[in-house]
Design an enzyme around this catalytic site. Structure first.
Site, PDB file in Angstrom:
ATOM      1  CB  THR A  98      -0.963  -0.004   1.204  1.00 55.43           C
ATOM      2  OG1 THR A  98      -1.704  -1.228   1.185  1.00 55.43           O
ATOM      3  CG2 THR A  98      -1.929   1.162   1.145  1.00 55.43           C
ATOM      4  CB  CYS A  99       3.902   2.221   1.875  1.00 53.23           C
ATOM      5  SG  CYS A  99       3.251   2.053   3.541  1.00 53.23           S
ATOM      6  CB  ALA A 100       5.014   0.190  -2.918  1.00 51.29           C
TER       7      ALA A 100
END
Length: 166
Positions: free
Chosen positions: A59-61
């Protein structure tokens, strides 16, 4: 103290997310050259603070990829991707992914940022990293938009963040 979830489990978050209309708290974070920088390093620019736990999560990526694509379309705007990742790892991630429109900054030497911006995870397995949030600032560091994402595994509301810059 705010509360978010991680896969449905409640997580306490310390501090208070800056609210629209307020002046952004001062910050000091570490860039890929290992220099500690503040908001003044981006003076005169609008800023999107994409605050993530770690670029090593899907999700961060994805949020970093999304803001990287959007940043190239925004006038006088810089996207700051803030995580607990070491500057080397964050820089390597962006290099491998071809993400040239974001600046990575690390909390590893400056954990006070997490409390000041209301994203300090205080309970659960992710203590020591940030909750997921987006804070949008104008050229004078006035908060235009802020979102503490209620479920750490979810992406932020990109449309709302970008609409604050229109």
């Amino acid at each position: 103290m705010a509360q978010v979830t991680l896969h449905g489990s409640h997580i306490q978050v310390d501090g208070h997310l800056p609210q629209p209309g307020s002046k952004a708290p001062a910050l000091k974070l570490t860039n890929k050259e290992l220099a500690d920088v503040g908001l003044d390093a981006f003076a005169g620019k609008r800023k999107v603070l994409n605050i993530v736990p770690s670029l090593d999560t899907p999700t961060c990526a994805q949020s970093t990829r999304h803001f990287n694509a959007d940043a190239s379309k925004l006038h006088n705007t810089v996207v700051l991707v803030i995580s607990a990742d070491l500057p080397f790892g964050a820089s390597r991630f962006c290099s491998v992914e071809g993400l040239n429109n974001v600046v990575t900054l690390s909390t590893f030497r400056n954990p006070d940022f997490m409390q000041a911006y209301g994203v300090k995870i205080a309970t659960g397995p992710l203590v020591g990293v940030t909750a997921r949030a987006v804070v949008v600032l104008d050229e004078h560091d006035k908060v235009l938009h802020s979102e503490l994402v209620p479920e750490i595994g979810q992406e932020p509301n990109y449309a709302a963040a970008l609409a604050a810059l229109q």
